[in-house]
Design a protein around this motif. Structure first.
Motif, PDB file in Angstrom:
ATOM      1  N   PRO A  13       0.846  -1.049  -0.210  1.00 20.63           N
ATOM      2  CA  PRO A  13      -0.015  -0.102  -0.114  1.00 20.63           C
ATOM      3  C   PRO A  13       0.969   1.304   0.036  1.00 20.63           C
ATOM      4  CG  PRO A  13      -0.632  -1.687   1.486  1.00 20.63           C
ATOM      5  CD  PRO A  13       0.390  -2.166   1.120  1.00 20.63           C
ATOM      6  N   ALA A  14       0.262   2.218  -0.748  1.00 24.83           N
ATOM      7  CA  ALA A  14       0.959   3.385  -0.904  1.00 24.83           C
ATOM      8  C   ALA A  14       2.582   3.443  -1.472  1.00 24.83           C
ATOM      9  CB  ALA A  14       1.069   4.144   0.498  1.00 24.83           C
ATOM     10  N   GLY A  15       2.810   2.375  -1.919  1.00 25.29           N
ATOM     11  CA  GLY A  15       4.207   2.331  -2.599  1.00 25.29           C
ATOM     12  C   GLY A  15       5.355   2.648  -2.105  1.00 25.29           C
ATOM     13  N   ILE A  16       5.046   2.842  -0.542  1.00 23.28           N
ATOM     14  CA  ILE A  16       6.423   3.746  -0.214  1.00 23.28           C
ATOM     15  C   ILE A  16       7.803   2.642   0.042  1.00 23.28           C
ATOM     16  CG2 ILE A  16       6.962   4.453   2.263  1.00 23.28           C
ATOM     17  CD1 ILE A  16       4.435   5.872   2.365  1.00 23.28           C
ATOM     18  N   VAL A  17       7.538   1.407   0.313  1.00 20.77           N
ATOM     19  CA  VAL A  17       8.529   0.630   0.303  1.00 20.77           C
ATOM     20  C   VAL A  17       8.974  -0.102  -0.852  1.00 20.77           C
ATOM     21  CG1 VAL A  17       9.255  -1.398   1.417  1.00 20.77           C
ATOM     22  CG2 VAL A  17       7.922  -0.182   2.702  1.00 20.77           C
ATOM     23  N   GLY A  18       8.036   0.047  -1.886  1.00 23.09           N
ATOM     24  CA  GLY A  18       8.476  -0.409  -3.407  1.00 23.09           C
ATOM     25  C   GLY A  18       9.525   0.188  -4.141  1.00 23.09           C
ATOM     26  N   VAL A  19       9.625   1.474  -3.947  1.00 22.59           N
ATOM     27  CA  VAL A  19      10.670   2.027  -4.601  1.00 22.59           C
ATOM     28  C   VAL A  19      11.976   1.215  -4.223  1.00 22.59           C
ATOM     29  CG1 VAL A  19      11.845   4.220  -4.926  1.00 22.59           C
ATOM     30  CG2 VAL A  19       9.414   4.060  -4.505  1.00 22.59           C
ATOM     31  N   SER A  20      12.226   1.009  -2.807  1.00 18.40           N
ATOM     32  CA  SER A  20      13.457   0.694  -2.424  1.00 18.40           C
ATOM     33  C   SER A  20      13.945  -0.850  -2.919  1.00 18.40           C
ATOM     34  CB  SER A  20      13.659   0.529  -0.901  1.00 18.40           C
ATOM     35  OG  SER A  20      12.633  -0.337  -0.619  1.00 18.40           O
ATOM     36  N   LEU A  69      11.970  -1.637   5.894  1.00 19.08           N
ATOM     37  CA  LEU A  69      10.593  -0.981   6.584  1.00 19.08           C
ATOM     38  C   LEU A  69      11.401   0.135   7.267  1.00 19.08           C
ATOM     39  CD1 LEU A  69       8.507  -3.968   7.617  1.00 19.08           C
ATOM     40  CD2 LEU A  69       8.386  -2.324   5.435  1.00 19.08           C
ATOM     41  N   PRO A  70      10.456   1.138   7.522  1.00 23.69           N
ATOM     42  CA  PRO A  70      10.774   2.399   8.484  1.00 23.69           C
ATOM     43  C   PRO A  70      10.916   1.720   9.809  1.00 23.69           C
ATOM     44  CG  PRO A  70       9.156   2.859   7.101  1.00 23.69           C
ATOM     45  CD  PRO A  70       9.248   1.285   6.819  1.00 23.69           C
ATOM     46  N   SER A  71      11.782   2.405  10.587  1.00 21.74           N
ATOM     47  CA  SER A  71      11.887   2.059  12.104  1.00 21.74           C
ATOM     48  C   SER A  71      10.530   1.940  12.736  1.00 21.74           C
ATOM     49  CB  SER A  71      12.863   2.793  12.855  1.00 21.74           C
ATOM     50  OG  SER A  71      13.143   2.563  14.019  1.00 21.74           O
ATOM     51  N   GLY A  72      10.381   0.899  13.442  1.00 23.82           N
ATOM     52  CA  GLY A  72       8.904   0.786  14.281  1.00 23.82           C
ATOM     53  C   GLY A  72       7.907   0.479  13.470  1.00 23.82           C
ATOM     54  N   LEU A  73       7.933  -0.131  12.190  1.00 18.07           N
ATOM     55  CA  LEU A  73       6.839  -0.450  11.390  1.00 18.07           C
ATOM     56  C   LEU A  73       6.851  -1.959  11.377  1.00 18.07           C
ATOM     57  CD1 LEU A  73       4.406   0.000   9.579  1.00 18.07           C
ATOM     58  CD2 LEU A  73       6.094   0.350   7.806  1.00 18.07           C
ATOM     59  N   SER A  74       5.842  -2.795  11.745  1.00 16.03           N
ATOM     60  CA  SER A  74       6.010  -4.049  11.466  1.00 16.03           C
ATOM     61  C   SER A  74       4.487  -4.557  11.057  1.00 16.03           C
ATOM     62  CB  SER A  74       5.682  -4.767  12.980  1.00 16.03           C
ATOM     63  OG  SER A  74       5.512  -6.247  12.749  1.00 16.03           O
ATOM     64  N   SER A 313      -2.841   2.903   8.671  1.00 14.33           N
ATOM     65  CA  SER A 313      -2.591   3.657   9.827  1.00 14.33           C
ATOM     66  C   SER A 313      -1.358   3.578  10.311  1.00 14.33           C
ATOM     67  CB  SER A 313      -3.635   2.953  10.622  1.00 14.33           C
ATOM     68  OG  SER A 313      -4.883   3.253  10.456  1.00 14.33           O
ATOM     69  N   LEU A 314      -0.593   2.489  10.213  1.00 16.47           N
ATOM     70  CA  LEU A 314       0.915   2.130  10.504  1.00 16.47           C
ATOM     71  C   LEU A 314       1.487   3.053   9.775  1.00 16.47           C
ATOM     72  CD1 LEU A 314       1.058  -1.655  10.566  1.00 16.47           C
ATOM     73  CD2 LEU A 314       1.081  -0.063  12.520  1.00 16.47           C
ATOM     74  N   ILE A 315       1.356   3.484   8.515  1.00 11.83           N
ATOM     75  CA  ILE A 315       2.389   4.313   7.771  1.00 11.83           C
ATOM     76  C   ILE A 315       1.930   5.682   8.213  1.00 11.83           C
ATOM     77  CG2 ILE A 315       2.753   5.099   5.504  1.00 11.83           C
ATOM     78  CD1 ILE A 315       2.103   2.270   4.273  1.00 11.83           C
ATOM     79  N   THR A 316       0.767   6.153   8.361  1.00 11.65           N
ATOM     80  CA  THR A 316       0.499   7.656   8.605  1.00 11.65           C
ATOM     81  C   THR A 316       0.985   8.001  10.115  1.00 11.65           C
ATOM     82  OG1 THR A 316      -1.790   6.805   9.238  1.00 11.65           O
ATOM     83  CG2 THR A 316      -1.602   7.644   6.935  1.00 11.65           C
ATOM     84  N   ALA A 317       1.254   6.929  10.841  1.00 10.82           N
ATOM     85  CA  ALA A 317       1.580   6.999  12.371  1.00 10.82           C
ATOM     86  C   ALA A 317       3.242   7.202  12.207  1.00 10.82           C
ATOM     87  CB  ALA A 317       1.244   5.895  13.024  1.00 10.82           C
ATOM     88  N   GLN A 326       6.454  24.739   0.553  1.00 11.91           N
ATOM     89  CA  GLN A 326       4.937  24.608   0.408  1.00 11.91           C
ATOM     90  C   GLN A 326       3.835  24.806   1.441  1.00 11.91           C
ATOM     91  OE1 GLN A 326       7.081  22.832  -1.189  1.00 11.91           O
ATOM     92  NE2 GLN A 326       6.885  23.403  -3.160  1.00 11.91           N
ATOM     93  N   GLY A 327       4.729  24.647   2.788  1.00 12.48           N
ATOM     94  CA  GLY A 327       4.031  24.843   3.900  1.00 12.48           C
ATOM     95  C   GLY A 327       4.294  23.837   4.853  1.00 12.48           C
ATOM     96  N   PRO A 328       3.602  23.283   5.888  1.00  9.66           N
ATOM     97  CA  PRO A 328       3.579  21.935   6.855  1.00  9.66           C
ATOM     98  C   PRO A 328       3.438  20.857   5.679  1.00  9.66           C
ATOM     99  CG  PRO A 328       2.074  23.598   7.941  1.00  9.66           C
ATOM    100  CD  PRO A 328       2.451  24.241   6.255  1.00  9.66           C
ATOM    101  N   SER A 329       4.407  19.725   6.017  1.00  7.92           N
ATOM    102  CA  SER A 329       4.568  18.813   5.307  1.00  7.92           C
ATOM    103  C   SER A 329       4.672  17.388   6.065  1.00  7.92           C
ATOM    104  CB  SER A 329       5.303  18.989   4.026  1.00  7.92           C
ATOM    105  OG  SER A 329       5.210  19.823   3.206  1.00  7.92           O
ATOM    106  N   GLU A 330       4.682  16.265   5.469  1.00  6.78           N
ATOM    107  CA  GLU A 330       5.146  14.961   6.330  1.00  6.78           C
ATOM    108  C   GLU A 330       6.215  14.271   5.696  1.00  6.78           C
ATOM    109  OE1 GLU A 330       3.669  14.479   9.151  1.00  6.78           O
ATOM    110  OE2 GLU A 330       1.847  15.906   9.099  1.00  6.78           O
ATOM    111  N   ALA A 331       7.148  13.742   6.612  1.00  7.96           N
ATOM    112  CA  ALA A 331       8.157  13.021   5.731  1.00  7.96           C
ATOM    113  C   ALA A 331       8.019  11.853   6.346  1.00  7.96           C
ATOM    114  CB  ALA A 331       9.579  13.687   6.504  1.00  7.96           C
ATOM    115  N   ILE A 332       8.517  10.790   5.625  1.00 12.45           N
ATOM    116  CA  ILE A 332       8.774   9.524   5.952  1.00 12.45           C
ATOM    117  C   ILE A 332      10.013   8.753   5.737  1.00 12.45           C
ATOM    118  CG2 ILE A 332       7.731   6.912   5.793  1.00 12.45           C
ATOM    119  CD1 ILE A 332       5.059   8.127   5.047  1.00 12.45           C
ATOM    120  N   SER A 333      10.722   8.212   6.633  1.00  9.57           N
ATOM    121  CA  SER A 333      12.167   7.972   6.612  1.00  9.57           C
ATOM    122  C   SER A 333      12.105   6.113   6.482  1.00  9.57           C
ATOM    123  CB  SER A 333      13.068   8.431   7.456  1.00  9.57           C
ATOM    124  OG  SER A 333      13.254   9.833   7.075  1.00  9.57           O
TER     125      SER A 333
END
Length: 366
Positions: A13-20, A69-74, A313-317, A326-333
């Motif tokens: 979902p959201a393709g965040i991990v797929g790029v890596s 995976l991002p630290s803390g994501l299972s 929910s896990l990812i957005t957390a 552009q203003g307040p944004s969100e980052a995922i590492s």
């Protein structure tokens, strides 16, 4: 060589991990304390040998260790638990390649078996747990492949990134019992998360036996994939044939429409494919940043089936507030890929430090 478009039939979902996964990697295990004596070569000659190599028939076993995976994501207790070990953990799977580039991958766990068959005419994905057999068109099966094949991964790295790198030779080694050269590729661009790539090349056939990627702040490779054993022999033709059991559910995945996807995440896959086709690129080499168009993040989240709401929910957390131009944004590492989500839904991602994403965001305007 035929390949399957998603990792064992599941899109994240959201393709965040797929790029890596583009830079999946391996660290070879030595079967001997001694370094083999190999014919003298140069880095440039070995680069050419890898790109010009002819795929050899083989039978082998690969081991994979990942910390993508991002630290803390299972994902262990989510609907994606079946692929969780491939993204964060260790696995072993068997590989067969035929004389005409037929291909088979078999992954077995304590409770199930997943097989990918491609005999160059018909391709199948079999999941014993769900008793589902998914037939793939050959174009769909051929479209991607790098995750299971270190040769194709190495070809991509050499073709696209060697010009932005220092290329040297390390000490000779053994991978899966086979003598191999160690081709070290070190980025000359200092703002990538990737610090070094090692490509291990079979000394006889110039086959890539492993690709190792190190990233900043990690004491071990972020993702490792290696041959534990390998034999350059031709498997029987029957190895690549598959007939679904009479009790199996038969599905089809075409090369032209993701609406026939065999997974419940087909809507997300279709949305992600459409958005990445529209992506803008900033930078070059190891520091390329991909920019998805306005509204992309909202579209991706909306496309995720309700059964995967826990993953969303896990990812957005894990999103961390940052201030972009552009203003307040969100980052995922993650250890390899960083992501920046702008207020208007544009998504920037790449194997770069977060500061690069923020800097590139300033080039986009409102």
């Amino acid at each position: 060589m035929a390949r399957y478009v998603r990792y064992l039939g599941v899109a994240v979902p959201a393709g965040i991990v797929g790029v890596s996964l583009l830079l999946a990697a391996t660290t070879p295990s030595l079967v001997s304390a001694q370094s083999p004596s190999l014919a003298a070569t140069t880095p440039s000659q070995l680069l050419g040998d890898v790109l010009g190599a002819t795929a050899q028939p083989l039978v082998g076993t690969m081991s994979e260790t990942a910390s993508l995976l991002p630290s803390g994501l299972s994902l262990a207790s989510t609907p994606l638990s079946s692929i969780s070990p491939f993204l964060s953990g260790s696995q072993t799977f068997d590989v067969w390649r035929g004389s005409s580039n037929e291909y088979r991958i078999q992954y077995s766990s304590a409770t199930s078996e997943i097989d990918f068959y491609d005999n160059s005419t018909t391709a199948w994905l079999w999941n014993s747990a769900s008793q589902t057999a998914t037939q793939l068109s050959v174009p769909a099966a051929t479209s991607t492949a790098t995750y299971q094949d270190p040769q194709l991964l190495a070809d991509q790295i050499i073709s696209n990134l060697s010009l932005y790198s220092n290329v040297t030779l390390g000490a000779n080694t053994f991978v899966g019992g086979v003598p191999a050269y160690d081709l070290k590729i070190t980025p000359t661009q200092g703002q990538s998360t990737i610090t070094r790539v090692d490509i291990y090349v079979d000394a006889r056939y110039d086959q890539v036996l492993g690709v190792s990627v190190d990233t900043q702040g990690q004491s071990t490779p972020t993702f490792s994939l290696q041959y534990q054993t390998i034999s350059f022999t031709t498997p029987p033709a029957s190895t690549f044939d598959f007939t679904p059991p009479s009790s199996a559910t038969i599905k089809t995945l075409s090369s032209t429409s993701s609406s026939t996807s065999s997974t419940s995440t087909s809507s997300t896959s279709s949305t992600l494919s459409s958005l990445t086709a529209q992506a803008q690129k900033i930078g070059s080499g190891w520091e390329v940043v991909h920019v998805l168009p306005k509204g992309s993040y909202q579209d991706l989240i909306a496309s995720v089936p309700s059964s995967y709401s826990s993953e969303v929910s896990l990812i957005t957390a894990l999103e961390t507030p940052v201030v972009a131009p552009q203003g307040p944004s969100e980052a995922i590492s993650t250890p390899m890929v960083n992501v920046l989500i702008l207020p208007d839904g544009r998504v920037l991602y790449g194997t770069v430090q977060q500061t690069v994403l923020l800097s590139d965001a300033s080039l986009l305007g409102d």
